[in-house]
Design a protein around this motif. Structure first.
Motif, mmCIF file in Angstrom:
data_model
loop_
_atom_site.group_PDB
_atom_site.id
_atom_site.type_symbol
_atom_site.label_atom_id
_atom_site.label_comp_id
_atom_site.label_asym_id
_atom_site.label_seq_id
_atom_site.Cartn_x
_atom_site.Cartn_y
_atom_site.Cartn_z
ATOM 1 N N ARG A 124 -16.863 4.363 5.932
ATOM 2 C CA ARG A 124 -16.226 5.018 7.069
ATOM 3 C C ARG A 124 -14.712 4.865 7.021
ATOM 4 N N ASP A 125 -14.244 3.783 6.398
ATOM 5 C CA ASP A 125 -12.814 3.478 6.349
ATOM 6 C C ASP A 125 -12.474 2.929 4.970
ATOM 7 N N VAL A 126 -11.258 3.211 4.504
ATOM 8 C CA VAL A 126 -10.777 2.698 3.219
ATOM 9 C C VAL A 126 -9.316 2.291 3.392
ATOM 10 N N LEU A 127 -8.952 1.150 2.800
ATOM 11 C CA LEU A 127 -7.550 0.716 2.774
ATOM 12 C C LEU A 127 -6.984 0.901 1.373
ATOM 13 N N TYR A 128 -5.721 1.297 1.297
ATOM 14 C CA TYR A 128 -4.979 1.384 0.035
ATOM 15 C C TYR A 128 -3.783 0.447 0.144
ATOM 16 N N LEU A 129 -3.566 -0.365 -0.876
ATOM 17 C CA LEU A 129 -2.455 -1.325 -0.882
ATOM 18 C C LEU A 129 -1.610 -1.151 -2.138
ATOM 19 N N GLY A 130 -0.316 -1.388 -1.989
ATOM 20 C CA GLY A 130 0.571 -1.365 -3.148
ATOM 21 C C GLY A 130 1.917 -1.957 -2.795
ATOM 22 N N ARG A 131 2.672 -2.330 -3.799
ATOM 23 C CA ARG A 131 4.038 -2.819 -3.618
ATOM 24 C C ARG A 131 4.987 -1.965 -4.465
ATOM 25 N N GLY A 132 6.266 -1.960 -4.113
ATOM 26 C CA GLY A 132 7.216 -1.135 -4.850
ATOM 27 C C GLY A 132 6.825 0.332 -4.749
ATOM 28 N N THR A 133 6.978 1.083 -5.823
ATOM 29 C CA THR A 133 6.612 2.497 -5.787
ATOM 30 C C THR A 133 5.117 2.700 -5.595
ATOM 31 N N SER A 134 4.334 1.660 -5.788
ATOM 32 C CA SER A 134 2.894 1.769 -5.538
ATOM 33 C C SER A 134 2.574 1.804 -4.048
ATOM 34 N N TYR A 135 3.525 1.384 -3.209
ATOM 35 C CA TYR A 135 3.301 1.461 -1.758
ATOM 36 C C TYR A 135 3.265 2.921 -1.283
ATOM 37 N N PRO A 136 4.305 3.749 -1.568
ATOM 38 C CA PRO A 136 4.175 5.150 -1.171
ATOM 39 C C PRO A 136 3.006 5.850 -1.853
ATOM 40 N N LEU A 137 2.643 5.398 -3.058
ATOM 41 C CA LEU A 137 1.475 5.983 -3.719
ATOM 42 C C LEU A 137 0.197 5.602 -2.967
ATOM 43 N N ALA A 138 0.165 4.406 -2.393
ATOM 44 C CA ALA A 138 -0.971 4.028 -1.546
ATOM 45 C C ALA A 138 -1.049 4.924 -0.310
ATOM 46 N N LEU A 139 0.100 5.248 0.274
ATOM 47 C CA LEU A 139 0.119 6.179 1.400
ATOM 48 C C LEU A 139 -0.419 7.542 0.979
ATOM 49 N N GLU A 140 -0.013 7.989 -0.196
ATOM 50 C CA GLU A 140 -0.481 9.276 -0.711
ATOM 51 C C GLU A 140 -1.974 9.246 -1.005
ATOM 52 N N GLY A 141 -2.461 8.129 -1.570
ATOM 53 C CA GLY A 141 -3.886 8.014 -1.841
ATOM 54 C C GLY A 141 -4.716 8.096 -0.575
#
Length: 608
Positions: A464-481
């Protein structure tokens, strides 16, 4: 995107080749040419500019050969001149090529030492001389191409014809697509089924790593291990369509797989491949040394591209950068410095909020630069400077290839800023550009994770829910994911900076919560591992996207590890975008949603 066509015919093929190339004009090009086998000799006609120039050449100097290849070229290595136009040829072989040969300099030097004379500025000519050298040594065409392919590194599609044999056309795919067409005693080759529409409705598609030998009787396809394989032959009608799904179930899948090609062509517009230097296609009407602040303004996925660009401009150019959602930019009334720079990102170039923000910035005396896919759009026309992405038509509502092409433009712009501002040396620039040149090949390698992601998606679809985590440029990529998953699967998802986990989101973690961690092995990898341990301690199901070294150092047993190719960390977001997109796509397929046209969404938001 360059276009490739080939015909093993029973009559003159020049007119058919040009007609097929016309159907590929939507891909963009700056020169064109064809080569045919005239008796036992290879003859070429090439021209700068549009196909009408090539047609004029052929009217004045006709070709009557029954075997031929054609090409529309989007200049990568070398200027868009007739001499650099494809096909390239010797007395023995002619070749057309789409993509980038990464190791062409190394091959070129080796071939020169062996006596090869180079006449163009292109990377393709190295391929030509490799094959020609084998043929000169008495090796047959099939073995000559097989030996050549083993020496090439990059993302490429190739087509060959040979002076010594009027019953053979050889092609190869490593990234950019290729389709084989079947006729009555004739065989065809095209970059996609659209090119072959008037010739045949019977098509098969090469998979990555495939190469094929076409004769008048059919095609023999080999995989990357040189084993004979069967590829499905399908019936389809592409004769009336300018854009089709090829052998993909959805446009989104096709567009994900087109990324090595279109990102490569976008790169080629902004760098000089031979010197490994950034070479922007326009003169900027401002000096980066005088810019005190940059504002990046966009909506949705384009906003996340801008967020990644913020990291690059700050780190490589040492510029102060703010990222703004277009719909908020005007209304928060931020102080704007006259003469500073505002960058606007939009696939369509018609996004209403972004256009309104552009007009607001102009009213306040900012320099305006747009990054758009449609050069005739309103945002492109009203911007002081326009930088085009070469993604080609993007049909799926959820942006994929437009996103990564936007990233490529931002990456080259950041390098250019750093160089002008004295933050990057010539050695730094060459290293960074070299890293970008490897991106199309690395994207192709990332696409090989698709079967694993397909299986994983069946588990994600239960959530029902999924979290995406990242640091540096992987953070906005987590938002995109997270956005991608929400858009097309309708599963609730959120992206967070990994360090923010313990400031609230950790309360959501339980044994039913998938947590996608985007973590290339970089300078913040160990900190990301600490956040993963916090998730693991609470029973969260970790899906780790990392490289081999990251997998070995993770110190946490994830539910699934998606191994990405080794690469320089700076531009890893370009590559990691691929599995992020694939995960959303395959989850949506399992959920049975309308992937290309998800509910409530439109491709271009032209109202506030």
């Amino acid at each position: 995107m360059c276009g490739i066509v080939g015909i093993l015919g029973r009559g003159p093929v020049a007119e058919q080749l040009v007609d097929s190339l016309r159907r590929l004009e939507y891909r963009g090009y700056d020169s064109a040419g064809i080569a045919t086998l005239e008796g036992a000799c290879l003859a070429r006609r090439r021209a700068e500019g549009k196909l009408r120039n090539l047609a004029g050449r052929l009217q004045a100097e006709p070709l009557i050969g029954q075997v031929g290849i054609g090409h529309t070229r989007w200049a990568t290595h070398g200027r868009p001149t007739e001499n650099n136009a494809h096909p390239h040829a010797t007395e023995r072989v002619a070749v057309v090529h789409n993509g980038i040969i990464e190791n062409f300099r190394e091959l070129r030097e080796k071939l020169k030492k062996n006596g090869a004379v180079f006449e163009t500025e292109t990377d393709t000519e190295a391929v030509l001389h490799l094959v020609d050298g084998y043929l000169a040594a008495g090796i047959d065409p099939v073995e000559a191409v097989r030996a050549t392919l083993s020496q090439l590194r990059g993302a490429f599609a190739l087509g060959f014809i040979f002076a010594a044999d009027d019953d053979i056309l050889i092609c190869a795919r490593n990234g950019p697509p290729l389709a084989i067409g079947y006729g009555d005693g004739e065989m065809y080759l095209g970059s996609d089924a659209i090119a072959l529409g008037p010739l045949t409705d019977t098509i098969s598609y090469l998979e990555d790593g495939d190469w094929a030998v076409l004769t008048h009787d059919g095609a023999t396809v080999y995989d990357h291990h040189n084993a004979v394989v069967q590829r499905e032959v399908v019936k389809q009608s592409a004769s009336a369509s300018l854009v089709d799904k090829a052998n993909y179930r959805h446009f989104m899948a096709k567009e994900i797989h087109e990324q090595p090609e279109v990102v490569g062509h976008t790169l080629a517009r902004y760098v000089d491949m031979a010197t490994e230097r950034v070479s922007l296609p326009v003169d900027l009407p401002f000096d980066f040394r005088e810019i005190k602040r940059v504002s990046i303004i966009a909506c949705g996925t384009a906003n996340y591209a801008g967020y990644i660009g913020k990291y690059w401009l700050e780190r490589l150019g040492r510029l102060a950068v703010e990222i703004d959602i277009a719909s908020e930019f005007r209304y928060r009334e931020a102080p704007l410095g006259k003469g500073d720079l505002a960058i606007f990102i939009s696939q369509s170039g018609e996004t209403a909020d972004t256009l309104a923000a552009l007009r607001y910035a102009k009213q306040h005396g900012l320099h305006t630069l747009s990054i758009v896919n449609v050069t005739t759009s309103t945002i492109a026309r009203e911007s002081e400077t326009m930088l085009q992405t070469l993604a080609g038509p993007e049909i799926g509502v959820a942006s994929t290839k437009a996103f990564t092409c936007q990233l490529m433009v931002l990456a080259t712009l950041a390098i250019a800023a750093g160089k002008v501002r004295g933050e990057l040396s010539e050695e730094d620039e060459a290293r960074l550009v070299h890293d970008l040149i490897e991106v199309p090949r690395l994207m192709s390698e990332a696409l090989a994770t698709e079967p694993q992601i397909d299986r994983l998606a069946r588990e994600i679809a239960k959530s029902r829910d999924v979290l995406y985590l990242g640091r540096g440029t992987s953070y906005p990529l987590a938002l995109e994911g997270a956005l991608k998953l929400k858009e097309i699967s309708y599963i609730h998802a959120e992206g967070y900076a990994a360090g923010e986990l313990k400031h609230g989101p950790i309360a959501l973690i339980d044994e039913n919560m998938p947590v996608v961690v985007i973590a290339p092995y970089d300078r913040v990898f160990e900190k990301t591992v600490s956040n993963m341990q916090e998730v693991a301690a609470r029973g969260g199901n970790i899906i780790l996207m990392t490289d081999a070294k990251g997998a070995a150092e993770a110190a946490v047993e994830p539910l699934e590890t998606i191994i990405m190719p080794d690469m320089a960390a700076t531009f890893a977001a370009l590559i990691y975008a691929v599995p992020v997109q694939l995960l959303a796509y395959h989850t949506a397929v399992v959920m049975g949603t309308d992937v290309d046209q998800p509910r409530n969404l439109a491709k271009s938001v032209t109202v506030e």
